[in-house]
Enzyme design. Structure first.
Site, PDB file in Angstrom:
ATOM      1  CB  VAL A  96      -0.965  -0.009   1.218  1.00  0.00           C
ATOM      2  CG1 VAL A  96      -1.617   1.345   1.419  1.00  0.00           C
ATOM      3  CG2 VAL A  96      -2.025  -1.077   1.004  1.00  0.00           C
ATOM      4  CE  LYS A 131      -9.447  -2.412   3.050  1.00  0.00           C
ATOM      5  NZ  LYS A 131      -9.215  -2.648   1.636  1.00  0.00           N
ATOM      6  CB  ALA A 158     -17.030 -21.573  -8.408  1.00  0.00           C
ATOM      7  N   GLY A 171      -7.919 -15.623  -0.386  1.00  0.00           N
ATOM      8  CA  GLY A 171      -6.705 -15.653   0.432  1.00  0.00           C
ATOM      9  C   GLY A 171      -6.121 -14.259   0.415  1.00  0.00           C
ATOM     10  CB  CYS A 175      -6.977  -7.666   2.287  1.00  0.00           C
ATOM     11  SG  CYS A 175      -5.635  -6.490   2.093  1.00  0.00           S
ATOM     12  CE  LYS A 230      -4.660  -7.252   7.137  1.00  0.00           C
ATOM     13  NZ  LYS A 230      -5.329  -6.043   7.534  1.00  0.00           N
ATOM     14  CE  LYS A 265      -4.926  -9.919  -6.389  1.00  0.00           C
ATOM     15  NZ  LYS A 265      -5.954  -8.920  -6.455  1.00  0.00           N
TER      16      LYS A 265
HETATM   17  P1  NAD Z   1       3.211  -4.708   4.198  1.00  0.00           P
HETATM   18  O1  NAD Z   1       3.474  -5.604   5.339  1.00  0.00           O
HETATM   19  O2  NAD Z   1       3.497  -5.149   2.804  1.00  0.00           O
HETATM   20  O3  NAD Z   1       3.992  -3.336   4.394  1.00  0.00           O
HETATM   21  C1  NAD Z   1       4.091  -2.651   5.596  1.00  0.00           C
HETATM   22  C2  NAD Z   1       5.450  -1.979   5.628  1.00  0.00           C
HETATM   23  O4  NAD Z   1       5.517  -1.106   6.752  1.00  0.00           O
HETATM   24  C3  NAD Z   1       6.619  -2.972   5.792  1.00  0.00           C
HETATM   25  O5  NAD Z   1       7.552  -2.774   4.757  1.00  0.00           O
HETATM   26  C4  NAD Z   1       7.197  -2.627   7.162  1.00  0.00           C
HETATM   27  O6  NAD Z   1       8.594  -2.847   7.244  1.00  0.00           O
HETATM   28  C5  NAD Z   1       6.840  -1.168   7.268  1.00  0.00           C
HETATM   29  N1  NAD Z   1       6.824  -0.624   8.639  1.00  0.00           N
HETATM   30  C6  NAD Z   1       6.233  -1.169   9.730  1.00  0.00           C
HETATM   31  N2  NAD Z   1       6.433  -0.368  10.799  1.00  0.00           N
HETATM   32  C7  NAD Z   1       7.134   0.704  10.364  1.00  0.00           C
HETATM   33  C8  NAD Z   1       7.647   1.875  10.990  1.00  0.00           C
HETATM   34  N3  NAD Z   1       7.469   2.105  12.292  1.00  0.00           N
HETATM   35  N4  NAD Z   1       8.345   2.750  10.246  1.00  0.00           N
HETATM   36  C9  NAD Z   1       8.558   2.520   8.924  1.00  0.00           C
HETATM   37  N5  NAD Z   1       8.106   1.440   8.282  1.00  0.00           N
HETATM   38  C10 NAD Z   1       7.393   0.532   8.984  1.00  0.00           C
HETATM   39  O7  NAD Z   1       1.676  -4.286   4.330  1.00  0.00           O
HETATM   40  P2  NAD Z   1       0.652  -3.874   3.169  1.00  0.00           P
HETATM   41  O8  NAD Z   1       0.178  -5.072   2.444  1.00  0.00           O
HETATM   42  O9  NAD Z   1       1.195  -2.729   2.409  1.00  0.00           O
HETATM   43  O10 NAD Z   1      -0.575  -3.371   4.053  1.00  0.00           O
HETATM   44  C11 NAD Z   1      -0.504  -2.196   4.813  1.00  0.00           C
HETATM   45  C12 NAD Z   1      -1.897  -1.903   5.337  1.00  0.00           C
HETATM   46  O11 NAD Z   1      -2.789  -1.642   4.238  1.00  0.00           O
HETATM   47  C13 NAD Z   1      -2.518  -3.043   6.124  1.00  0.00           C
HETATM   48  O12 NAD Z   1      -3.304  -2.515   7.144  1.00  0.00           O
HETATM   49  C14 NAD Z   1      -3.399  -3.727   5.091  1.00  0.00           C
HETATM   50  O13 NAD Z   1      -4.473  -4.403   5.671  1.00  0.00           O
HETATM   51  C15 NAD Z   1      -3.884  -2.550   4.274  1.00  0.00           C
HETATM   52  N6  NAD Z   1      -4.242  -2.875   2.898  1.00  0.00           N
HETATM   53  C16 NAD Z   1      -3.486  -3.759   2.186  1.00  0.00           C
HETATM   54  C17 NAD Z   1      -3.832  -4.016   0.879  1.00  0.00           C
HETATM   55  C18 NAD Z   1      -3.044  -5.023   0.075  1.00  0.00           C
HETATM   56  O14 NAD Z   1      -3.523  -5.431  -0.978  1.00  0.00           O
HETATM   57  N7  NAD Z   1      -1.857  -5.421   0.496  1.00  0.00           N
HETATM   58  C19 NAD Z   1      -4.939  -3.402   0.276  1.00  0.00           C
HETATM   59  C20 NAD Z   1      -5.664  -2.486   1.033  1.00  0.00           C
HETATM   60  C21 NAD Z   1      -5.312  -2.226   2.344  1.00  0.00           C
END
Ligand code: NAD
Length: 472
Positions: A9, A199, A247, A252, A255, A258, A316
């Protein structure tokens, strides 16, 4: 602008905002991720991201650092995009979020606006707002959840369908809405908690849609319906829509599982049992175990000493994300049942190696299928749809395909001599009539067409008529 957390993200959002002309600082604490980024390479697989990174880094619009204090040194918009992974009890782990909030509290300047892009349980934004309100100057908190999909993340961020902003400060919400709106999207303005619920509600609804169509597919197998036709017919109804009505092996990724569990947990903390969420998760787990049973039946009900090729590991296509991927549950169950499992994925092998320990990793799909007693499609990568299946036919030990994504052409494979099985579509081999229990899959009836043991129609028997004949 400062984006904290360079994951799926934060990295995509930061790069898209930089590409739109903003000066963006990405703060990432993981040195391996940071170092890759500094060389212009993405630590995640996302189509188009390497090019976008190179462009924005070279233009000086994007910088990468681990220096949180310096990044917060100028007033501006600070976007939190850190992970919120599941705790064992299903709640979201907000440790990373609260660490960042503490940093913002300690180092941010007057004029800062805090944006929460991470997916957080309802009530979190309001709690962050209360904490920051105790500081020397106001820092408005805007909940702006992210809806991007891995595999099409750049398109989803730069062409979002809607931007949701929730805050107790309407001016801050409006300003963030304008900033985050890179297309001409609808902006939904609300309070923090409603933004958070939008969300979770969106993801939970989509997850339920997937579980629903999988249950319909399972019913199709019992009634000799065809889920492809059923989905198409249902999807033409604009009240239903065709998206997320395919189907397969269920949902998985990082998101859906969780977020459904986190919403369920938030509801139960309020004393409310959200039954539909519980069912969506259970159906999803069972769908994977039904698939294992399908493979098992296809190879003759014994997996000991059988070689099973799994094509696709990522949750996916288009991503290397292995979080909650169905491949892991399926591979583990197959090995538990004695099978030798050989796997391949075009991009997720490295991440899969951290999750899968008792499998063989094949360098390419043809190597994976060589000598296999069954080939199972787990992720519908184009690469697998485009395999030369006549070559595969000569490499396999037994010509059995179990397609967990209904992505291959059944008729042409059957013409080549494969026994082809899929989800919720007519199979020439087996009629599925099974009940899944916690400890595995229990057959409750055999294929009545194979045995010829077709029960009489009760009403005909009652009327004294002859029993019904063979079905097919
Ligand atoms: P991710 O685990 O890929 O990335 C998170 C990043 O944050 C990591 O690189 C980690 O090292 C970094 N981080 C953690 N603590 C930190 C700090 N104190 N300072 C600096 N960097 C720090 O996670 P993601 O998949 O990008 O998801 C992030 C959020 O967005 C989650 O809440 C997720 O549910 C939500 N989200 C994810 C998606 C998706 O498709 N991945 C889509 C929509 C929403």
């Amino acid at each position: 602008m400062t984006v904290i957390g360079a994951g799926y993200v934060g990295l995509v959002t930061g790069a898209c905002l930089a590409d739109a002309g903003n000066a963006v600082t990405l703060v990432e604490k993981d040195p391996a991720r940071r170092n890759l980024l500094l060389t212009g390479r993405s630590p995640i697989h996302e189509p188009g991201l390497d090019d976008l990174l190179t462009r924005t880094l070279d233009a000086g619009h994007l910088t990468v650092t681990d220096d949180m204090r310096a990044a917060l040194g100028d007033p501006g918009v600070v976007i939190i995009a850190v992970g919120t992974p599941p705790l064992p009890d299903g709640r979201a782990d907000l440790t990373a979020l609260w660490e960042v909030v503490a940093d913002v509290r300690a180092h941010a300047r007057e004029g800062t606006t805090l944006v929460i892009k991470s997916t957080v349980p309802p009530g979190t934004g309001a709690r962050v707002d209360r904490q920051l309100a105790e500081g020397a100057f106001p820092i408005p908190v805007v909940s702006c959840p992210e809806f991007l999909r891995e595999g099409s993340a750049l398109r989803d961020v730069s062409g979002a369908e809607r931007v949701v902003v929730g805050s107790a400060d309407p001016d801050a919400a409006a300003a963030v809405g304008r900033l985050m709106n890179l297309s001409d999207a609808e902006v939904v303005s609300t309070n923090n908690t409603s933004a958070e619920l939008i969300k979770y509600g969106s993801n939970a609804f989509l997850a339920m849609k997937i579980s629903f169509i999988n249950e319909m597919a399972n019913l199709c197998e019992l009634l000799e319906g065809d889920i492809d036709h059923v989905s198409t017919g249902m999807g033409h109804d604009s009240r239903i829509g065709s998206a997320f009505l395919s189907a397969g092996l269920g949902f998985g990724g990082s998101c859906f599982p969780k977020d459904v569990r986190a919403l369920q947990s938030a509801a139960s903390r309020e004393g409310y049992s959200f039954w539909m969420l519980k069912s969506a998760l259970e159906v999803n787990d069972q769908q994977r175990m039904r698939f294992v049973q399908k493979i098992r039946d296809a190879v003759g009900n014994h997996l000991g000493a059988r070689r099973i090729a799994l094509l696709g590991l990522a949750f996916k296509p288009g991503t290397d994300d292995m979080r909650s991927a169905s491949s892991v549950a399926i591979a583990n169950r197959l090995t538990e049942l004695g099978a030798t499992v050989v796997v391949h994925d075009p991009v997720a092998m490295e991440k899969a190696a951290l999750e899968l320990h008792d499998v063989e990793f094949a360098p390419d799909p043809y190597a994976a299928v060589t000598g296999a007693d069954a080939v199972a499609i787990i992720t519908e990568w184009d690469e697998y749809k485009q395999l030369d299946w006549t070559v595969v036919r000569n490499l396999v030990g037994q010509p059995i395909i179990v397609d967990g994504r209904n992505c291959l052409d059944a008729e042409s494979l059957r013409t080549m001599g494969f026994n082809y099985h899929s989800i919720g579509r007519p199979s020439h081999i087996t009629r599925w009539n099974r009940r899944v229990e916690d400890d595995g899959v229990v057959p409750v009836a055999v294929d009545r067409r194979i045995t010829g043991d077709v029960p009489a129609e009760p009403d005909l028997v009652a009327a004294g008529a002859a029993p019904a004949g063979a079905m097919a």
